[in-house]
Design a protein around this motif. Structure first.
Motif, mmCIF file in Angstrom:
data_model
loop_
_atom_site.group_PDB
_atom_site.id
_atom_site.type_symbol
_atom_site.label_atom_id
_atom_site.label_comp_id
_atom_site.label_asym_id
_atom_site.label_seq_id
_atom_site.Cartn_x
_atom_site.Cartn_y
_atom_site.Cartn_z
ATOM 1 N N MET A 1 0.835 -1.173 0.000
ATOM 2 C CA MET A 1 0.000 0.000 0.000
ATOM 3 C C MET A 1 0.887 1.245 0.000
ATOM 4 N N ILE A 2 0.573 2.136 -0.883
ATOM 5 C CA ILE A 2 1.218 3.444 -0.938
ATOM 6 C C ILE A 2 0.087 4.454 -0.901
ATOM 7 N N SER A 3 0.110 5.360 0.099
ATOM 8 C CA SER A 3 -0.983 6.334 0.133
ATOM 9 C C SER A 3 -0.639 7.583 0.932
ATOM 10 N N ILE A 4 -1.388 8.621 0.600
ATOM 11 C CA ILE A 4 -1.428 9.867 1.350
ATOM 12 C C ILE A 4 -2.835 9.901 1.930
ATOM 13 N N THR A 5 -2.956 10.165 3.229
ATOM 14 C CA THR A 5 -4.268 10.114 3.857
ATOM 15 C C THR A 5 -4.461 11.247 4.850
ATOM 16 N N ARG A 6 -5.702 11.576 5.085
ATOM 17 C CA ARG A 6 -6.066 12.518 6.148
ATOM 18 C C ARG A 6 -6.562 11.750 7.378
ATOM 19 N N ASP A 7 -6.699 10.440 7.237
ATOM 20 C CA ASP A 7 -7.215 9.595 8.309
ATOM 21 C C ASP A 7 -6.111 9.170 9.271
ATOM 22 N N VAL A 8 -6.520 8.812 10.484
ATOM 23 C CA VAL A 8 -5.592 8.255 11.463
ATOM 24 C C VAL A 8 -5.000 6.975 10.885
ATOM 25 N N ILE A 9 -3.698 6.786 11.055
ATOM 26 C CA ILE A 9 -3.009 5.596 10.539
ATOM 27 C C ILE A 9 -3.100 4.490 11.581
ATOM 28 N N ASP A 10 -3.668 3.357 11.187
ATOM 29 C CA ASP A 10 -3.790 2.194 12.070
ATOM 30 C C ASP A 10 -2.585 1.288 11.846
ATOM 31 N N ALA A 11 -1.521 1.547 12.607
ATOM 32 C CA ALA A 11 -0.261 0.812 12.419
ATOM 33 C C ALA A 11 -0.449 -0.685 12.637
ATOM 34 N N GLY A 12 -1.171 -1.066 13.651
ATOM 35 C CA GLY A 12 -1.368 -2.488 13.937
ATOM 36 C C GLY A 12 -2.018 -3.232 12.786
ATOM 37 N N ALA A 13 -3.060 -2.660 12.230
ATOM 38 C CA ALA A 13 -3.755 -3.294 11.108
ATOM 39 C C ALA A 13 -2.845 -3.383 9.883
ATOM 40 N N MET A 14 -2.073 -2.321 9.639
ATOM 41 C CA MET A 14 -1.182 -2.337 8.476
ATOM 42 C C MET A 14 -0.067 -3.364 8.638
ATOM 43 N N ILE A 15 0.466 -3.485 9.843
ATOM 44 C CA ILE A 15 1.519 -4.471 10.088
ATOM 45 C C ILE A 15 0.974 -5.877 9.862
ATOM 46 N N GLU A 16 -0.207 -6.155 10.387
ATOM 47 C CA GLU A 16 -0.813 -7.478 10.191
ATOM 48 C C GLU A 16 -1.037 -7.757 8.709
ATOM 49 N N ALA A 17 -1.509 -6.764 7.964
ATOM 50 C CA ALA A 17 -1.775 -6.940 6.533
ATOM 51 C C ALA A 17 -0.492 -7.146 5.730
ATOM 52 N N ALA A 18 0.632 -6.639 6.237
ATOM 53 C CA ALA A 18 1.907 -6.731 5.509
ATOM 54 C C ALA A 18 2.593 -8.081 5.669
ATOM 55 N N LYS A 19 2.220 -8.854 6.660
ATOM 56 C CA LYS A 19 2.904 -10.125 6.933
ATOM 57 C C LYS A 19 2.708 -11.122 5.793
ATOM 58 N N ARG A 20 3.804 -11.839 5.468
ATOM 59 C CA ARG A 20 3.794 -12.893 4.454
ATOM 60 C C ARG A 20 4.573 -14.077 5.007
ATOM 61 N N PRO A 21 4.233 -15.301 4.605
ATOM 62 C CA PRO A 21 4.907 -16.484 5.155
ATOM 63 C C PRO A 21 6.427 -16.508 4.970
ATOM 64 N N GLY A 22 6.955 -15.968 3.875
ATOM 65 C CA GLY A 22 8.386 -16.023 3.609
ATOM 66 C C GLY A 22 9.212 -14.944 4.273
ATOM 67 N N MET A 23 8.554 -14.047 4.986
ATOM 68 C CA MET A 23 9.268 -12.931 5.594
ATOM 69 C C MET A 23 9.735 -13.299 6.997
ATOM 70 N N GLY A 24 11.039 -13.194 7.207
ATOM 71 C CA GLY A 24 11.582 -13.375 8.537
ATOM 72 C C GLY A 24 11.709 -12.048 9.258
ATOM 73 N N ALA A 25 11.560 -10.961 8.506
ATOM 74 C CA ALA A 25 11.696 -9.628 9.090
ATOM 75 C C ALA A 25 10.609 -8.713 8.554
ATOM 76 N N LEU A 26 10.034 -7.961 9.438
ATOM 77 C CA LEU A 26 9.072 -6.924 9.087
ATOM 78 C C LEU A 26 9.492 -5.705 9.895
ATOM 79 N N VAL A 27 10.199 -4.789 9.239
ATOM 80 C CA VAL A 27 10.709 -3.598 9.911
ATOM 81 C C VAL A 27 9.715 -2.469 9.705
ATOM 82 N N THR A 28 9.371 -1.803 10.805
ATOM 83 C CA THR A 28 8.446 -0.683 10.714
ATOM 84 C C THR A 28 9.105 0.581 11.243
ATOM 85 N N PHE A 29 8.770 1.678 10.591
ATOM 86 C CA PHE A 29 9.166 2.996 11.077
ATOM 87 C C PHE A 29 7.881 3.785 11.235
ATOM 88 N N CYS A 30 7.682 4.304 12.419
ATOM 89 C CA CYS A 30 6.506 5.096 12.709
ATOM 90 C C CYS A 30 6.978 6.483 13.144
#
Length: 137
Positions: A1-30
């Motif tokens: 997902m790439i976006s510009i928004t006026r809405d509150v960013i739901d980091a938890g939901a986005m992190i869950e949506a980003a997970k994939r079985p082959g990923m050993g790392a999911l780095v987030t910057f908030c």
């Protein structure tokens, strides 16, 4: 997902949506609004159409340059108060080292090229933040 928004960013939901079985790392910057010398709020403005295209270019460049599997970037605009999330970058990869390197690359490039500007509001005045294209401090 790439976006510009006026809405509150739901980091938890986005992190869950980003997970994939082959990923050993999911780095987030908030990135959040910080109280940097009495800031009450900030206003973020963007040339939205160009900002989204530039974020897509940054994602594509990171995907070419680093052995990563995914990139999500959401940047908020509008009026934000201390503690609110401005930016969320999520990089998925097989290993942490590549994900961290790609995340840093993305954030640095965003600050250089994406047309988003920041105005800070204090109790006794206001000021536009000079410098990078992204205007992030």
């Amino acid at each position: 997902m790439i976006s510009i928004t006026r809405d509150v960013i739901d980091a938890g939901a986005m992190i869950e949506a980003a997970k994939r079985p082959g990923m050993g790392a999911l780095v987030t910057f908030c990135g959040a609004v910080r109280d940097d010398g009495g800031i009450e709020r900030i206003e973020l403005e963007a040339y939205e159409e160009v900002a989204v295209r530039e974020l897509e270019k940054i994602r594509d460049e990171a995907m070419r340059e680093f052995p990563i599997e995914s990139v999500d970037i959401v940047h908020r605009i509008g009026s934000l108060f201390v503690g609110e999330t401005i930016l969320l970058v999520i990089v998925g990869a097989g290993h942490r080292k590549e994900a961290f390197a790609a995340s840093e690359f993305i954030i640095d490039r965003l600050k250089q090229t994406v047309p988003i500007w920041k105005k800070e509001f204090y109790r006794d005045g206001e000021r536009w933040v000079p410098g990078e294209a992204g205007g992030q401090g």
